[in-house]
Design an enzyme around this catalytic site. Structure first.
Site, short mmCIF file in Angstrom:
data_model
loop_
_atom_site.label_atom_id
_atom_site.label_comp_id
_atom_site.label_asym_id
_atom_site.label_seq_id
_atom_site.Cartn_x
_atom_site.Cartn_y
_atom_site.Cartn_z
N ASN A 177 39.14 38.12 13.36
CA ASN A 177 38.69 37.62 12.06
C ASN A 177 37.97 36.28 12.07
O ASN A 177 37.12 36.05 11.22
CB ASN A 177 39.89 37.51 11.11
CG ASN A 177 40.53 38.85 10.83
OD1 ASN A 177 39.84 39.82 10.60
ND2 ASN A 177 41.85 38.90 10.86
N TYR A 178 38.32 35.39 12.99
CA TYR A 178 37.88 34.00 12.84
C TYR A 178 36.96 33.48 13.93
O TYR A 178 36.12 32.63 13.68
CB TYR A 178 39.10 33.08 12.72
CG TYR A 178 39.94 33.34 11.50
CD1 TYR A 178 39.37 33.34 10.24
CD2 TYR A 178 41.30 33.61 11.61
CE1 TYR A 178 40.14 33.58 9.11
CE2 TYR A 178 42.06 33.86 10.49
CZ TYR A 178 41.48 33.85 9.24
OH TYR A 178 42.23 34.10 8.12
N ILE A 179 37.15 33.93 15.16
CA ILE A 179 36.34 33.39 16.27
C ILE A 179 35.14 34.29 16.51
O ILE A 179 35.28 35.50 16.70
CB ILE A 179 37.19 33.28 17.55
CG1 ILE A 179 38.33 32.26 17.33
CG2 ILE A 179 36.35 32.88 18.73
CD1 ILE A 179 39.29 32.16 18.48
#
Length: 909
Positions: A864-866
């Protein structure tokens, strides 16, 4: 950048409680300065912005306001393991292997009658000072908290400088292009002008920067440096193992990479999503199979007969009777309410013997044991199936589901994600959802709307049914939709994670976070300035943006209290959701997304702490909004004034990706590092992102047991290594003098009692393997229509295990180990010892990695984030196969990232 909302902008729902003053007087400011500034040390100021604790927090006599819990039902705290498991320390052992010891009882939580913030007896979960980090083995005496604070500030400073550099470069490029255009305007019309250059990335450079047309979603790398000539790709693409899939249709020719969308970027047209769309609808769960006549529900000691619909609902509860959900009062209460409604609608329950009607009123009089035993036996029978039976069933299942697994999207074959309609059951929910235990009703075709292209065959509904509607909306990306009955949420059937449309969505998300690089310094400078604003609305908004940037809080939306769980985000925080502790600590305790409890403790800057005291100032009390002059709409409008499409979620993605990019860029990898060691270093960076960006979780309940098993495996390898050394002495006793007695000594952690237990385990393990191999051979013979092997064959094979047991018994008595294998020599045994040492080292790295990840969900960060391109670049740079960093499903999902970076050796976030 001020976007202050007036009192008139505040929703009426927010004006019912105590509303903050529209302005902050100088007298109030001075009073707060005196109450905060004197108590804060230089160390406290330096560590502002750090997460201290993630999990339940002890009450403290210095609490400024002593808030009550969230206003929702009281919840049991999750206790975390406070110390790393020492998988080699056996000083308190009773001689048993760690994995075989009785599990220690967990510390009980405090009384549920106490507010969460006031509980005192539970152990605190790990703080940032106890978290495994990249350089925690250094000899530096500087506290880890200070190191983290310095690293976080350093990364933010780099980001601020980079943002200014990007804007300066763009500004120079625009001026140079404008100057060139102006000079062209001076050329007389009669003279021919050179043709206008195409901005294809190979045009003449204007101070190294191509003209920027607009603030669209074009990648920054294209906006800033696209004018540079691209060098030919160097090196090899990430190593991707070709994996043959058994899924139908995978043998079709793939589209040429030259035409892949990631080479041009996704289509920015947000209107039409497809031109043609063809699919076969959705797959409904099978109909209910009634229980056997001898399996009954009991009420008040007697058997009852139920209508099949009511019996199915009783079966839902009976099948999960021993689960933790059935221990929750809310779960049981909600189940009973819905069960009684189904009973009422289906004619009620009857006594199985007399046929008289029974009014089922009291949950405690219900007995589901017979139903539970039936479903448990059925589950065990499924597990006991032979491998050939499982393969046959899987093949039949795949063949049945094949028509639903793929669709034709603009002529391309795309995989459908969730084509199965969820079966009925009891809603469990996440966290402490207030609707847990309610009945999830069976979805019927009459509730489903199909979206499909015009002029193609409509998918037929199940026999005897019809669709709710069939539409042809080319602006939608879903194939089917319906509403579920628990939260009245709309469910959609979408394409799978590795589809083009999903890939484009991911691409846009990460490019949006890259775009934030240009503005992050301005945003931070503005909210730091507005933390001291005279206007209360500006001060509240600045504090909220600080929370979103520093602590990754979600913005939060208004909730319908009657129909939804009482979950909150930053803008909807209530008075009772934060506790203030001098000199600069804030404790958050509220239900976040999916009813997951966010319970964490942070250090904040002095001005933020002062503002929170102001926002909680009397007469505010429980139930009042913390940010009473701020709404999510106002916040998003303010953020979008910096950058189109900027939301709170973009901050989480940006902070995680930028931090990961910085850590990977500064990572020093030894020349002789193994692939496993490189993977661990990558995971260390991922873990540090979680700490610095506050993406943490509570320690899993099974962590200690998993670490204990790893400890046993390590000790088992040490035992095998010691036996090999003893075999060397058996061949050449002179080696003891040559290598020294210490080399051959029994390791301290291998006590005699443990060795005997481990020997028994090895013998039993061999017996199990032999038995399973025998059964597998017979299954194969049965499939080939051959006679099965007789039982005496199994007994003959099991003699090997008996011989091993006899060998261990002889070794324990003689204290000598005879050399094993064909033609054993000292050299061969030394080679085997070297291999065992490599295995021990690899397992120690695995144990260290797992223990370091106990508070971090690395998978969530990766998904989701990196930005996945960071992982791909790392894979290429240090020659680690991408399979070691991305699972098969992630490689499919992020194929766009893998392919797009192939031609960009110098790609940067």
């Amino acid at each position: 950048m001020s976007d202050t909302g007036s009192e008139d902008d505040v929703p009426l729902a927010r004006t019912n409680g105590s509303l903050s003053s529209p302005k902050v007087s100088r007298t109030t400011d001075r009073d707060l300065d005196r109450s905060v500034g004197k108590k804060m040390t230089a160390k406290d100021r330096n560590q502002a912005g750090l997460s201290i604790r993630n999990g339940t927090v002890k009450g403290d006599p210095m609490d400024l306001d002593q808030p009550t819990p969230n206003g929702a039902s009281k919840r049991k705290s999750r206790l975390s393991i406070t110390n790393n498991v020492n998988y080699k320390d056996e000083s308190d052992s009773d001689g048993q292997p760690l994995a075989k010891r009785p599990r220690k009882s967990k510390a009980t939580s405090d009384s549920d009658d106490l507010p969460i913030g006031r509980k005192r007896n539970g152990k605190l979960p790990p703080s940032y000072t106890e978290t495994s980090m990249l350089d925690d083995d250094s000899d530096d005496d500087q506290p880890l908290g200070a190191k983290l604070a310095q690293k976080k500030r350093s990364i933010e400073n780099k980001a601020n400088k980079e943002a200014k550099a990007i804007r300066a470069a763009e500004s120079k490029g625009k001026r140079a292009i404008k100057k060139e255009e102006d000079s062209d305007d001076d050329v007389p019309l009669t003279k021919s002008r050179p043709a206008k250059r195409q901005s294809n990335g190979n045009s003449k450079k204007a101070n190294g920067v191509k003209k920027e047309e607009s603030d669209s979603d074009v990648p920054i790398s294209q906006k800033v440096a696209a004018a540079k000539k691209k060098a030919a790709p160097k090196g090899k693409a990430p190593s991707i193992k070709k994996e043959k899939s058994e899924e139908p249709g995978d043998d079709e020719d793939e589209a040429d990479d030259e035409n892949a969308w990631w080479n041009q970027g996704p289509n920015d047209d947000d209107s039409v999503k497809w031109t043609t769309l063809e699919h076969n609808g959705v797959l409904f769960p099978p109909a209910y199979e009634p229980l056997p006549k001898n399996v009954k529900l009991f009420y008040d000691g007697g058997e009852v007969d139920l209508h099949p619909e009511a019996e199915e609902v009783a079966g839902f509860y009976g099948a999960m009777l021993k689960s933790e959900h059935c221990e929750k009062p809310v779960f049981n209460k909600n189940f009973m309410e819905d069960f009684r409604e189904v009973l009422k609608a289906t004619g009620g329950a009857k006594d199985a013997k007399t046929g008289k009607k029974i009014d089922i009123k009291h949950f405690e009089k219900l007995n589901f044991d017979n139903i539970y035993n039936y479903y448990s036996a059925k589950s065990e029978a499924r597990k006991a199936r032979s491998s050939s039976e499982k393969k046959t069933e899987k093949a039949e299942k795949d063949e049945f589901e094949a028509p639903y697994m793929y669709c034709k999207w603009d002529g391309r074959k795309e995989k459908v994600g969730n084509f199965r309609v969820e079966p009925p059951g009891l809603f469990r929910g996440r966290g402490d959802h207030p609707k847990t235990g309610k009945l999830k009703k069976r979805v019927m075709p009459e509730q489903v709307t199909i979206n499909i292209g015009k002029g193609v065959p409509e998918p037929p509904p199940p026999e005897g049914h019809k669709w709710k509607a069939v539409q042809h909306d080319d602006k939608c990306t879903w194939l089917a939709t319906w509403k579920e009955n628990i939260n009245n949420n709309t469910k959609y059937v979408m394409l799978s994670a590795n589809s083009t449309i999903k890939g484009q969505s991911d691409w846009k998300k990460f490019e949006k976070s890259r775009e934030l690089k240009k503005y992050i310094d301005k945003i931070r400078a503005d909210y730091k300035r507005e933390l001291k604003s005279e206007l209360m609305a500006d001060r509240q908004r600045a504090t909220a943006v600080y929370f979103i940037d520093k602590f990754a809080l979600r913005a939060g939306n208004e909730k319908d209290a009657e129909n939804e769980a009482e979950t909150v985000g930053c803008c909807s925080l209530k008075y009772e959701h934060i506790t203030l502790k001098e000199p600069n600590t804030v404790v958050f305790d509220f239900l976040g997304k999916d009813s997951i409890r966010f319970n964490a403790e942070f250090m904040v800057e002095p001005q933020v702490f002062k503002n929170l005291k102001l926002f909680k100032k009397s007469p505010k009390t429980d139930g009042d909004d913390l940010f009473d002059r701020l709404t999510t709409t106002q916040l998003n409008r303010h953020l979008s004034s910096y950058m189109k499409g900027l939301t709170a979620k973009v901050f989480r993605t940006y902070n995680a990706s930028y931090t990961m990019a910085t850590l990977l860029r500064d990572l020093k990898i030894p020349k002789n590092a193994t692939i496993l060691e490189k993977v661990k270093l990558y995971n260390d960076c991922n873990r540090e992102v979680a700490v610095l960006c506050n993406h943490k979780r509570s320690v899993g309940a099974q962590h200690e047991a998993a670490m204990a098993k790893l400890g046993d495996r390590l000790k088992g390898l040490e035992y095998q290594k010691w036996r090999l050394k003893q075999m060397i002495l058996n061949l050449d006793p002179k080696q003891k003098k040559k290598k020294g007695a210490i080399y051959f000594a029994l390791p301290e952690e291998l006590m005699e009692s443990w060795i005997k237990d481990h020997q028994k385990f090895l013998v039993e393990e061999m017996r199990t393997k032999i038995t399973k191999k025998f059964q597998k051979d017979n299954e194969k013979r049965q499939a080939d229509k051959e006679r099965p092997l007789p039982e005496k064959e199994l007994k003959e094979r099991l003699k090997t295990a008996d011989e091993l047991a006899a060998k261990f018994k002889k070794e324990n008595k003689s204290k000598k180990v005879e050399a094993e294998g064909k033609g054993p020599t000292v050299e061969k045994l030394l080679q085997q010892i070297s291999k065992k040492e490599d295995q021990i080292r690899a397992l120690e790295i695995q144990a260290s990695d797992r223990d370091g990840n106990k508070e971090v969900a690395l998978g969530t960060s990766k998904i989701n984030y990196i930005d996945p391109r960071l992982t791909v670049v790392f894979s290429k740079k240090v020659n680690v196969p991408i399979e070691k960093l991305f699972s098969k499903s992630l490689r499919d999902k992020f194929m766009w990232a893998i392919k797009s970076v192939e031609a960009e050796d110098d790609w940067q976030f």
